[in-house]
Design a protein around this motif. Sequence first.
Motif, PDB file in Angstrom:
ATOM      1  N   TRP A  20     -71.581 -61.688 -20.125  1.00 37.06           N
ATOM      2  CA  TRP A  20     -70.217 -62.223 -20.083  1.00 37.06           C
ATOM      3  C   TRP A  20     -69.220 -61.199 -20.595  1.00 37.06           C
ATOM      4  N   GLY A  21     -69.596 -60.433 -21.618  1.00 39.25           N
ATOM      5  CA  GLY A  21     -68.715 -59.406 -22.150  1.00 39.25           C
ATOM      6  C   GLY A  21     -68.378 -58.357 -21.111  1.00 39.25           C
ATOM      7  N   GLU A  22     -69.374 -57.961 -20.331  1.00 36.60           N
ATOM      8  CA  GLU A  22     -69.145 -56.988 -19.261  1.00 36.60           C
ATOM      9  C   GLU A  22     -68.260 -57.572 -18.166  1.00 36.60           C
ATOM     10  N   GLN A  23     -68.396 -58.867 -17.927  1.00 35.30           N
ATOM     11  CA  GLN A  23     -67.653 -59.524 -16.857  1.00 35.30           C
ATOM     12  C   GLN A  23     -66.248 -59.957 -17.282  1.00 35.30           C
ATOM     13  N   TYR A  24     -66.107 -60.527 -18.497  1.00 33.99           N
ATOM     14  CA  TYR A  24     -64.849 -61.144 -18.911  1.00 33.99           C
ATOM     15  C   TYR A  24     -64.110 -60.399 -20.026  1.00 33.99           C
ATOM     16  N   GLY A  25     -64.764 -59.497 -20.715  1.00 34.95           N
ATOM     17  CA  GLY A  25     -64.129 -58.781 -21.823  1.00 34.95           C
ATOM     18  C   GLY A  25     -64.832 -59.050 -23.142  1.00 34.95           C
ATOM     19  N   ASN A  26     -64.331 -58.443 -24.196  1.00 36.14           N
ATOM     20  CA  ASN A  26     -65.004 -58.483 -25.495  1.00 36.14           C
ATOM     21  C   ASN A  26     -64.835 -59.786 -26.262  1.00 36.14           C
ATOM     22  N   LEU A  27     -63.806 -60.570 -25.965  1.00 36.24           N
ATOM     23  CA  LEU A  27     -63.570 -61.837 -26.645  1.00 36.24           C
ATOM     24  C   LEU A  27     -63.770 -62.982 -25.656  1.00 36.24           C
ATOM     25  N   ILE A  28     -64.696 -63.876 -25.984  1.00 34.89           N
ATOM     26  CA  ILE A  28     -65.000 -65.012 -25.107  1.00 34.89           C
ATOM     27  C   ILE A  28     -64.952 -66.278 -25.939  1.00 34.89           C
ATOM     28  N   PHE A  29     -64.262 -67.294 -25.438  1.00 34.33           N
ATOM     29  CA  PHE A  29     -64.124 -68.563 -26.143  1.00 34.33           C
ATOM     30  C   PHE A  29     -64.832 -69.652 -25.357  1.00 34.33           C
ATOM     31  N   LEU A  30     -65.666 -70.436 -26.051  1.00 31.24           N
ATOM     32  CA  LEU A  30     -66.395 -71.551 -25.438  1.00 31.24           C
ATOM     33  C   LEU A  30     -66.160 -72.830 -26.225  1.00 31.24           C
ATOM     34  N   ARG A  31     -66.302 -73.939 -25.555  1.00 35.85           N
ATOM     35  CA  ARG A  31     -66.371 -75.242 -26.217  1.00 35.85           C
ATOM     36  C   ARG A  31     -67.703 -75.868 -25.814  1.00 35.85           C
ATOM     37  N   VAL A  32     -68.528 -76.140 -26.801  1.00 38.08           N
ATOM     38  CA  VAL A  32     -69.848 -76.725 -26.543  1.00 38.08           C
ATOM     39  C   VAL A  32     -70.004 -77.943 -27.436  1.00 38.08           C
ATOM     40  N   LEU A  33     -70.121 -79.098 -26.831  1.00 37.27           N
ATOM     41  CA  LEU A  33     -70.279 -80.364 -27.548  1.00 37.27           C
ATOM     42  C   LEU A  33     -69.203 -80.545 -28.623  1.00 37.27           C
ATOM     43  N   ASN A  41     -67.897 -59.414 -28.589  1.00 35.60           N
ATOM     44  CA  ASN A  41     -68.842 -58.443 -28.047  1.00 35.60           C
ATOM     45  C   ASN A  41     -68.517 -57.009 -28.436  1.00 35.60           C
ATOM     46  N   SER A  42     -67.619 -56.828 -29.365  1.00 35.22           N
ATOM     47  CA  SER A  42     -67.233 -55.491 -29.799  1.00 35.22           C
ATOM     48  C   SER A  42     -67.230 -55.448 -31.325  1.00 35.22           C
ATOM     49  N   ARG A  43     -67.871 -54.460 -31.871  1.00 33.48           N
ATOM     50  CA  ARG A  43     -67.903 -54.299 -33.326  1.00 33.48           C
ATOM     51  C   ARG A  43     -66.488 -54.113 -33.871  1.00 33.48           C
ATOM     52  N   GLU A  44     -65.688 -53.336 -33.163  1.00 32.70           N
ATOM     53  CA  GLU A  44     -64.317 -53.072 -33.594  1.00 32.70           C
ATOM     54  C   GLU A  44     -63.487 -54.357 -33.629  1.00 32.70           C
ATOM     55  N   ASP A  45     -63.640 -55.206 -32.605  1.00 29.13           N
ATOM     56  CA  ASP A  45     -62.916 -56.482 -32.582  1.00 29.13           C
ATOM     57  C   ASP A  45     -63.382 -57.394 -33.710  1.00 29.13           C
ATOM     58  N   ALA A  46     -64.678 -57.396 -33.961  1.00 30.03           N
ATOM     59  CA  ALA A  46     -65.217 -58.232 -35.040  1.00 30.03           C
ATOM     60  C   ALA A  46     -64.659 -57.797 -36.393  1.00 30.03           C
ATOM     61  N   ILE A  47     -64.616 -56.504 -36.647  1.00 33.00           N
ATOM     62  CA  ILE A  47     -64.074 -56.002 -37.913  1.00 33.00           C
ATOM     63  C   ILE A  47     -62.587 -56.338 -38.024  1.00 33.00           C
ATOM     64  N   ALA A  48     -61.850 -56.142 -36.931  1.00 35.83           N
ATOM     65  CA  ALA A  48     -60.415 -56.421 -36.950  1.00 35.83           C
ATOM     66  C   ALA A  48     -60.130 -57.893 -37.244  1.00 35.83           C
TER      67      ALA A  48
END
Length: 68
Positions: A20-33, A41-48
């Motif tokens: 999904w990261g390769e297809q949609y980008g590094n930030l993906i939002f889901l709603r599950v139940l 999907n990016s270390r840099e985004d996670a740190i930021a």
Amino acid sequence: LIQNLGDLPRSRVWYKFTSWGEQYGNLIFLRVLGNKILILNSREDAIALLEKRSKIYSDRPHLPAVDM
């Protein structure tokens, strides 16, 4: 109610997240139940988001006395 539940595999979900990261980008939002899930999907985004801007995204109330 189910929303993205059918999109998640039962095992090795990190492979799907990488795809999904390769297809949609590094930030993906889901709603599950009813739960909100943010996939980073990016270390840099996670740190930021989790270290540098954690005060912005935290649910905790700001306590001015703690800043003293």
